[in-house]
Each structure stands twice: as C-alpha cells, then as structure tokens.
Scaffold this active site. Structure first.
Site, PDB file in Angstrom:
ATOM      1  N   ASP A 364       1.031  -1.138  -0.023  1.00 28.26           N
ATOM      2  CA  ASP A 364      -0.020  -0.194   0.034  1.00 28.26           C
ATOM      3  C   ASP A 364       0.950   1.252   0.023  1.00 28.26           C
ATOM      4  OD1 ASP A 364      -1.974   1.984   1.829  1.00 28.26           O
ATOM      5  OD2 ASP A 364      -0.015   1.268   2.900  1.00 28.26           O
ATOM      6  N   ASP A 635      -0.564  -0.728   6.285  1.00 29.59           N
ATOM      7  CA  ASP A 635      -0.526  -0.259   7.646  1.00 29.59           C
ATOM      8  C   ASP A 635      -1.836   0.078   8.243  1.00 29.59           C
ATOM      9  OD1 ASP A 635      -0.907   2.128   5.776  1.00 29.59           O
ATOM     10  OD2 ASP A 635      -0.039   3.536   7.070  1.00 29.59           O
ATOM     11  N   ASP A 639      -6.493  -1.739   4.999  1.00 32.11           N
ATOM     12  CA  ASP A 639      -5.529  -2.930   4.330  1.00 32.11           C
ATOM     13  C   ASP A 639      -5.734  -4.268   4.986  1.00 32.11           C
ATOM     14  OD1 ASP A 639      -4.127  -0.803   2.690  1.00 32.11           O
ATOM     15  OD2 ASP A 639      -2.676  -0.478   4.479  1.00 32.11           O
TER      16      ASP A 639
HETATM   17  N1  LIG Z   1      -9.586  12.878   5.618  1.00 31.92           N
HETATM   18  C1  LIG Z   1      -9.873  13.039   4.178  1.00 31.92           C
HETATM   19  N2  LIG Z   1     -10.999  13.594   4.114  1.00 31.92           N
HETATM   20  C2  LIG Z   1     -11.485  13.463   2.531  1.00 31.92           C
HETATM   21  N3  LIG Z   1     -10.953  12.799   1.725  1.00 31.92           N
HETATM   22  C3  LIG Z   1      -9.651  12.241   2.063  1.00 31.92           C
HETATM   23  C4  LIG Z   1      -9.196  12.061   3.249  1.00 31.92           C
HETATM   24  N4  LIG Z   1      -8.104  11.258   3.479  1.00 31.92           N
HETATM   25  C5  LIG Z   1      -8.020  10.886   2.102  1.00 31.92           C
HETATM   26  N5  LIG Z   1      -8.835  11.501   1.271  1.00 31.92           N
HETATM   27  C6  LIG Z   1      -9.283  10.915  -0.103  1.00 31.92           C
HETATM   28  O1  LIG Z   1      -9.479   9.664  -0.393  1.00 31.92           O
HETATM   29  C7  LIG Z   1      -8.579   9.022  -1.440  1.00 31.92           C
HETATM   30  C8  LIG Z   1      -8.372   7.829  -0.944  1.00 31.92           C
HETATM   31  O2  LIG Z   1      -7.830   7.542   0.406  1.00 31.92           O
HETATM   32  P1  LIG Z   1      -7.193   6.068   1.079  1.00 31.92           P
HETATM   33  O3  LIG Z   1      -7.048   6.343   2.357  1.00 31.92           O
HETATM   34  O4  LIG Z   1      -8.274   4.963   0.552  1.00 31.92           O
HETATM   35  O5  LIG Z   1      -6.024   5.795   0.215  1.00 31.92           O
HETATM   36  P2  LIG Z   1      -4.599   6.588   0.453  1.00 31.92           P
HETATM   37  O6  LIG Z   1      -4.341   7.153   1.739  1.00 31.92           O
HETATM   38  O7  LIG Z   1      -4.515   7.837  -0.681  1.00 31.92           O
HETATM   39  O8  LIG Z   1      -3.609   5.667  -0.068  1.00 31.92           O
HETATM   40  P3  LIG Z   1      -3.003   4.118   0.457  1.00 31.92           P
HETATM   41  O9  LIG Z   1      -4.234   3.371   0.002  1.00 31.92           O
HETATM   42  O10 LIG Z   1      -2.036   3.949  -0.358  1.00 31.92           O
HETATM   43  O11 LIG Z   1      -2.951   4.249   1.857  1.00 31.92           O
HETATM   44  C9  LIG Z   1      -7.351  10.055  -1.179  1.00 31.92           C
HETATM   45  O12 LIG Z   1      -6.299   9.959  -2.006  1.00 31.92           O
HETATM   46  C10 LIG Z   1      -7.826  11.491  -0.892  1.00 31.92           C
HETATM   47  O13 LIG Z   1      -8.217  11.887  -1.988  1.00 31.92           O
END
Ligand SMILES: Nc1ncnc2c1ncn2[C@@H]1O[C@H](COP(=O)(O)OP(=O)(O)OP(=O)(O)O)[C@@H](O)[C@H]1O
Length: 908
Positions: A364, A635, A639
């Site tokens: 991830d 993490d 996941d």
């Molecule tokens: N707190 C939040 N509020 C609103 N939108 C968010 C927030 N955090 C993340 N996002 C949006 O949602 C998307 C997906 O988040 P998600 O946590 O699934 O994946 P990531 O953190 O980008 O990546 P990974 O899967 O590698 O951890 C992000 O790319 C961002 O655009």
C-alpha cells in the site's frame, strides 16, 4: 463525542468491509449496525427496551443457539496427547515401534519410541500454545450477564443474572464497571461508560462509549469505533449502561474472528508445510509398496526366516525421514528468532517459510511507501490560482471531524489541513455549530459535514477530486459561480492529473448553502454542489522505501503497488522509487477483468490506483489463484482485507493496532528494509528444510532400493535389523546437525519453494546413484568373501555394507547440501558430521560394540573394495552434481510468468 440527538447524514454507501456477522433479523435491516438509530436497532432484532419475555427468549435460544462466542474448550490432556498420534507420520512410527516390541526387537522399539515421543511432544507443545491462547481469550468473556426479562408480555421487566451463554439477540442487558461485554450490543442508555476493546482493535486505551440516537460512523474502522456499539471480547472499564443484544455466539465480531476457519491463515498450511506433507505421504506410500515387496520376494526365493519381519520393520524405519517435524519447527523457530533480533516480530511460525516462498509483494502507498505525514503544499481556486478559501473550508470540515469523532482516529489529511489552516490564521473565532458529520470513508473517498453558519445550513464535502467533481454542477469563479460544462470539467481533470503527477495530490473541496427556511441541504444534496477549490497535499516517500524496494527486486520479489490515491501521484512515486514500469489500472476497472487477467496485470508490475479495501484484497486473491505466493505490506485499517487475503500479511512500522493484529509478521520500526531481511531469513529456513529433505530422501531411497535388490540377490539378509536401525540413527544425528546449526546458507536471488516434483526427481536420481554404490559393494564383497563359510561371509557382508553406507552418506552430505535454489556452501558442522559418520563407519565394526552388534573384522581386500567404491561413488556424485547444476536444478524450473525480470521460482 457527538451530542445525543445529532442526526447523521443517512448517505447511501456499502457496508463496512469485514465479516458480516449480523443475525438474520438485522441482516435484513437496511443499514449496518453502526448506522441504526436506537429504535431501528430495537426493531432490527424485534426487541423492546423492557426486555424479552421468557418464552420468546427460549424460542430465540432454539433458533440462534447458545451464546458461545468461542469454540468449546478442546479435549482434556490425555485426549490431546493421544490426538498428537493422529499425525500420519507419528502413527506410522508408533505402529513400527509396536511391531518391533511385539517381535522382541527391543532396541528398535526403544529408538522408535523416542522418535515418536519427540514428534508428539513437539506437536503437543504447539497445540498447548494455541489452547493457552484460546484460554486467554475465553477469560475475556463473562460467565454470567445481567438481563432484563419479563415473565409474560403484560408483566414488569425484572433484572436477573443468567449464564452468559443463555443470551439471545433482542435481550436487554445491563453493564457495569468491570463487566465483560457478553455479546455484540447496541447501547440504549449509558452513563460515563468507557470500554476496553483492545482484544478487538489492538488499541490499549479504553474508549468512551455513549448512547446517541444516531452517531457518525468513523471512517475505515467501521463499527468498532461507533460510540453506541459494544462488542463481545471487550470489558467495561467504568460507568454503567443498558443495551440491546444484536448478535450472539459465533455471529459476534469476536466469535467470527476466532472461528477456527476464520483464523487469518493459521489454519491453512504454509507453502513449506504443504511441500513437506506431500514428501511424507509419498515416502509412506513407497514404504507400503517396497517393504512388502522385499519381504515377499525374499520369502519366495529363500524361504521365510525369523529375521525377515524385524528386517522389514527396520527397512521401513530407514525409509522414513523421522526427524522431519523436529527439523521443520527448529528451523522456522530459528528463522523467527533471527528476525526478532532485527526488528521483525513473527506471530506465526510457518510465516517464516511463506516469506521464503514470497514471489509478489503487494504494497500500500500512504504510510507504507510514504511517511504518511501529510503536509499542505497549497490551496487553489478552481482555476488553479492560489486562494486560501478552499483550505479554510476544508479545515472547517476537518475541525468538525476532530470535534465529533475520536481524536485518535483523525485522518492524517485532516490533521494536515488543521495545522496548515491554523498556521495561516484561517481558523479564527469559535467553530460553527456542527449538525451532522459524515467522516472519511475509503470506499466513498470523501467526507462531509453539515454546519450552521450565519443562520444558514452549510454542507461541506471534501475528498478525492473525481468523486467530489462528479457531485458538482458549478464552480466558484472571480467572486461569482460558473456552471461546470464538459470543457470546464475536462480542464479541472487535467489540473488534478498535472498536480498529482508532480506528487501533489489534490483534495477537492465543495459546498452547498441555503437558508434554513428553504429546507437546508439534505443528504441527496451531496449532489449539485459548488466546487470551492482544491488543497494540495504532499507526502514524502519513506526514507527506507527506495533501498528496500531495490533490495526486494534484487531478491527476485516483484512489487505491486495498490493504493487508494490518484494514479498520477502513485505513478510519480513509482518513478521516484525506481519501480519497474507497468500498466496503470484503476480499482473500478478491476471488475471488468477476469481473475487471470487481474493476476497477469499484477504480475506484470501493474500499479493499481483508486482502490477500495475490497479491491486491494481482490488483486491479492487473483495473484494467489494464479499460483503465486503473495505477501501484502500495509499499515491502515483499509488494508486489513488484503492483509487477510495474502499468504503472508506484513504490517508496516506505524501500522494501526487493528492492522498489526491481522498481520503475521510485524515490522517494529520505520525501516522497510526489514522486509528484505525477512525474505532472506525465510529463504534460509526453506533452504535448510529442503537440504534435509534432499539428503534424507535420496539416501533413504537409495538404501531401500539396495535392501530390495540385496534381499533378492543375496542368500541372506543384507543387514541385521539392529544394524539397520543403528545406521539410521547415525544418519539422523548427522542430518540434524545442519538443520540446527552452522552458518547461513547464501540465499539466491529467487523465491524458494519446496517443489515436490523436483524433490522427488532429485531423490530418485541421487537415490539410484547411492544404490549403484551399494550394489557395487555387494558385487565386490561376493568376490572378497569367496572361500569363507556362509555365516562368516554373511557377517562380513553386513559389516562391509554398514561401513560403505556410512562412507557414502558422509560423501553425500556436503555434496547434496547446496543443490537447491539456495546456493550454500556446506556449514562447518556438516563437515564435522560427515567426518564423524565416516569414522563411525570405519571404527565401530572392529570395536567390541561392533562385535556385540554382530559385525565382523574385514579382510584387507574388503577395505580395498571399500576405497574403490567410495572413490567411484564420489566421482559419480561429482558428475551428477555438475549435471544437475548445469540443468539449472531440473525440470519445472524457469522464470515464473510475470515475476519481475530475472526472477522465477526454483525448486529447493
Ligand atoms: N480525511 C480525508 N477527507 C477527505 N478525503 C480524503 C481524506 N483522506 C483521504 N482522502 C481522499 O481519499 C483518497 C483515498 O484515500 P485512502 O485512504 O483510501 O488511500 P490513500 O491514503 O490515498 O492511499 P493508500 O491506499 O496507499 O493508503 C485519497 O487519495 C484522498 O483523495
């Protein structure tokens, strides 16, 4: 904590990931438990706050069964001890021991008995550990519960203690400080309630629980964070509450997680275990054919002899790699000890072997390959010009999340927004009253908040630009708004991709406002929003990521990135980390692909962006279905499905408790290079087991063949039963030495697996060679013993074969050691063992002990023959070894389709 009475945005959205454990009544409910109001929860389980009637409780008990959250305790100690014999291997040895005792072959019976006891003790110890773990879990569950029930519908409810296993869905229970929560419940009333749910979430601090009519579900963590729910397996730290039971027994989250079949991968056998089991079964089958054949042929040709049965038993023992269980656990335990010293915690021993077989590691991005410490890099209006307003609105939404959800769960994006907005002085004045909060959800990829500002209701939505833009009909522009036509949308999409490609993913911010008199924005109003602008985020690559990935590539492990982030951000990171290029696929595109197509794409180094947690798990499963050995390194809570789906789940340094709890291997620090070290340790462990199997199987097979042929050709038994067992004991002692000690084999650059086909081919080839040496010795001894009396010739024959066997085994040990996928020079202990074997072979027969065992001094010509056979065997071994190595290790070897360049799976 949200105020009681605050309503939720009942937005549509898929239920949280994870096992669906709801009882029938609630399964039919329109929303998951964390989204049910008090009344809806009561209705879902057809309950009344006054409690069930006794009759109804009884009826439900018959339908739902007892509230036994964990499987009943296993059998008592004697039965457990007996159960260890259920292993085919131990049963076989025990059977042979009994036969030996029955025919008066006491020495053999004792030796076999010791081997059986060792194998059983090891198994028993392993199982005692799981039984203890289960006992510790059981301690988290209560013996009794206070339930409110009515004698009949018209009667008043009375509180009384019932055995906790008598609870049914719909029961109203009372909880007080110190109580273990008896089932999954929805709070109806609570006062100062804090609950320790560390056994469920891995977080040690007790969490506050309350009974709001509706409370915002918190992103990712699903129901465990919903303040109005408590779960079996948790304990009330303080306060009091009344709650309605929603699920009992195996239907509780705790019960589902600890159902034997639901154990992450504990129940399933590892790649090494599977290989070993096949080897054992083949040897058993071979024995069942070869031994009766030998006895039959011998009886036919030479008539029945009293020694034939003990000889057959000894031959059967000789064919069995009896130390296998010991070698297997010792080697994996050693691997896990070595890893413990290098910042890795192995929570399940067979995971060590899985690491050695690892072909594809799915990773991830955020928090694993990157630091996960997001920073705001800028705030832009929809035209891409600097503008503080989007940051202000995004921070206002973030602040609402902070005030209305568990602060410990604040998304890192929200934290970054608050820090930046605060530093820029954008958050002055008291926060606007919050009416509703819809926290971030990785499936919906957005969060929302409804607040009251200057007498209006304002809805703010922030999230992944694609998701937010799809809900916008207009955008702010130069003090006014402009409609979002196709061309304007295309421009915005381009802007987003360009920024993401520079490593600055954008968070879109949109809103809608209307006077309360007009009826404020309602959930459906998440559509028709006005785009306010974007906030640029920055997340640096983790310091150790590039080096760790390069090392994995060198080791032949293909890496596939699975992220929820924008494809351009992920692509940029892939370039920065010098990962091999491959196609880019979006999570939503996965549905259109068949399983093999998914596996092929992942194997070809594809990058999967905008993946939901379920889509990450789908890619992992597709890879596994394609025959790959797959790891997942992550993490976050999003996941967990993928961690569970993988052959080996690894949690990265800063992983949340729940992700750590599901992982089999835990990286204790921030250094990702630990994964490479874990892979090396895994390969070393597999190499050691494979080396043992290679040598044990080929030598055992060779000896069995010689006994078969010798039994037919010779007028007497090729060796006395006790001598066969002694020889076997010497082999075992020597073979154990390299499994338990010695320097590390040097792992190769490819994943190693126990490939039974190649192992069998190896054992057959080198076994045959071993047998050729034996038969040459038989022929030589026929000449040497010509002229001696038959009894003398027989004893000399036995002696010569014993010595020859030990000498050839001594030669085979170092020669066969390093022939697997892991190249290894024989450890020093192995040379010592080989030397000791040769010495025992030469010195024991002429000694007093040798005499007692029926050996006889050999004439000089026999020693000459021995030397010739040994040299000839060594030459043959050398030739065969060179041939084996030239053929690259035998059939079936070659790059595995789709692994990273230069990688492949080799047989061990
Ligand atoms: N707190 C939040 N509020 C609103 N939108 C968010 C927030 N955090 C993340 N996002 C949006 O949602 C998307 C997906 O988040 P998600 O946590 O699934 O994946 P990531 O953190 O980008 O990546 P990974 O899967 O590698 O951890 C992000 O790319 C961002 O655009």
């Amino acid at each position: 904590m949200p105020e009681d009475g605050v309503r939720l945005l009942p937005l549509p959205g898929p239920a949280a990931d994870g096992p669906q454990t709801w009882p029938e009544a609630a399964q039919a409910a329109p929303a998951p438990p964390e989204r049910l109001s008090r009344l809806q929860a009561l209705r879902a389980v057809q309950a009344s706050p006054r409690g069930l009637t006794e009759d109804e409780a009884e009826r439900r008990l018959a339908v739902h069964g007892e509230n036994t959250v964990l499987p009943p305790p296993g059998p008592g100690r004697p039965r457990r001890v007996l159960a260890t014999l259920a292993d085919p291997f131990a049963a076989l040895l025990a059977g042979l021991a009994v036969i030996c005792a029955a025919i008066g072959s006491w020495g053999s019976a004792v030796i076999l008995g010791v081997l059986v006891l060792t194998a059983c003790a090891l198994r028993y110890l392993g199982e005692r550990r799981s039984a203890r773990a289960l006992r510790a879990l059981r301690a988290l569950l209560p013996g009794t519960a206070t339930v409110r029930r009515r004698a009949s519908a018209g009667e008043r409810a009375l509180s009384r203690e019932v055995p906790a296993d008598q609870l049914v869905p719909g029961d109203v229970v009372e909880l007080a400080g110190g109580d273990a929560v008896p089932a999954d419940v929805r709070l109806l009333w609570a006062e100062g309630l804090t609950v320790d749910q560390s056994a469920l979430t891995g977080r040690s601090e007790p969490v506050e629980r309350a009974a709001p009519d509706l409370a915002p579900p918190v992103a990712g963590e699903g129901p465990f964070e919903a303040p109005q729910l408590c779960f079996a397996g948790s304990r009330v730290a303080a306060g009091r509450a009344t709650a309605v039971v929603l699920a009992t027994g195996a239907a509780t989250r705790f019960g589902a997680a600890h159902r034997p079949s639901a154990a992450p991968r504990g129940a399933a056998r590892s790649a090494v275990e599977r290989g070993v089991r096949r080897a054992v079964w083949t040897m058993i089958l071979f024995m069942l054919v070869a031994v009766p054949l030998t006895v039959g042929a011998d009886t036919l040709l030479h008539g029945w002899s009293r020694d034939l049965l003990p000889f057959a038993v000894a031959a059967a023992v000789g064919l069995t790699p009896e130390l296998l269980p010991l070698v297997l656990s010792a080697v994996q335990a050693r691997g896990s000890r070595e890893l413990a010293g290098r910042g890795l915690l192995v929570r399940r021993l067979p995971a060590v072997g899985e690491l050695g077989a690892l072909e594809v590691l799915c990773v991830d991005k955020t928090g694993t390959l990157t630091t996960g410490r997001l920073e705001v890099a800028g705030s832009l209006d929809p035209a891409g010009r600097p503008d503080p307003q989007p940051l202000r609105w995004a921070a206002v939404a973030g602040e609402a999340a902070l005030l209305h959800a568990d602060p410990g769960l604040l998304e890192s994006a929200d934290e970054a927004l608050l820090v930046a907005a605060d530093a820029a002085g954008l958050l002055e004045g008291p926060p606007a009253p919050v009416l509703e909060v819809l926290p971030f959800d990785p499936v919906r990829r957005r969060s929302g908040v409804l607040l009251r500002e200057h007498g209006r209701q304002v809805l703010l939505v922030k999230g992944a630009p694609e998701t937010v833009l799809a809900r916008c009909t207009e955008a702010v522009a130069d003090g006014g708004v402009r409609p979002l036509h196709a061309a304007a949308r295309a421009e915005l999409t381009e802007l987003v991709a360009a920024r993401a490609g520079r490593g600055l993913p954008l968070l879109a911010v949109a809103g809608a406002a209307s006077a309360p008199a007009l009826g404020g924005p309602r959930p459906g109003d998440e559509d028709g929003l006005t785009l306010l602008g974007f906030v640029e985020l920055r997340d640096e690559a983790a310091e150790s990521a590039a080096g760790a990935l390069a090392e994995l590539a060198r080791q032949g492990v293909a890496v596939t990135v699975l992220t929820g982030d924008h494809p351009s951000t992920a692509l940029r990171l892939r370039e920065a980390l010098a990962l091999p290029a491959g196609p880019v696929l979006l999570g939503d595109e996965l549905a259109a692909l068949s399983g093999p197509e998914r596996a092929e794409a992942a194997g070809a180094g594809a990058l999967f962006a905008r993946c939901t947690p379920a889509q990450k798990a789908r890619v992992v499963r597709a890879l596994r279905a394609g025959g790959r050995s797959v790891g997942f390194l992550g993490d976050g809570v999003n996941d967990i499905p993928a961690l569970r789906a993988a052959d080996v789940g690894i949690s990265a340094g800063g992983a949340v408790g729940a992700a750590r709890a599901w992982a089999e291997v835990v990286i204790e620090g921030p250094d990702l290079a630990a994964v490479g070290r874990a892979v090396v340790a895994g390969r070393v462990a597999v190499a050691r087991v494979a080396a043992y199997l290679r040598i044990a199987l080929s030598c055992n097979l060779g000896n069995a063949l010689s006994m078969l042929v010798g039994g037919v050709l010779l007028p007497f038994l090729p060796m006395q039963p006790a001598q066969v067992l002694l020889q076997n004991l010497c082999f075992d002692a020597a073979q154990l030495s390299f499994a338990l000690s010695g320097p590390q084999p040097r792992p190769g650059r490819r994943p190693v697996r126990l490939r039974w086909g190649a192992l069998a081919l190896f054992a057959a080839g080198f076994g045959l060679l071993n047998s050729v040496g034996d038969l040459a010795m038989f022929a030589a001894m026929r000449e040497v013993t010509r002229g001696f009396s038959v009894p003398d010739a027989e004893q000399m024959f036995h002696t010569a074969w014993f010595t020859e066997n030990l000498l050839t085994q001594a030669l085979a040990l170092p020669a066969l050691y390093g022939l697997g996928g892991v190249r290894a020079r024989a450890p020093r202990t192995l040379w010592w063992s080989a030397g000791a074997l040769a010495l025992v072979g030469l010195l024991l027969p002429p000694s007093a002990l040798g005499e007692a065992l029926g050996f006889e001094g050999l004439p000089a010509a026999a020693y000459g023959a021995l030397a010739l056979v040994a040299f000839g065997y060594a030459a043959l071994l050398r030739g065969a070894r060179a041939l084996w190595l030239r053929r690259g290790g035998g059939p079936g070897e070659g790059p595995v389709a789709g692994t990273a360049p230069g990688t492949g799976t080799v047989r061990a």
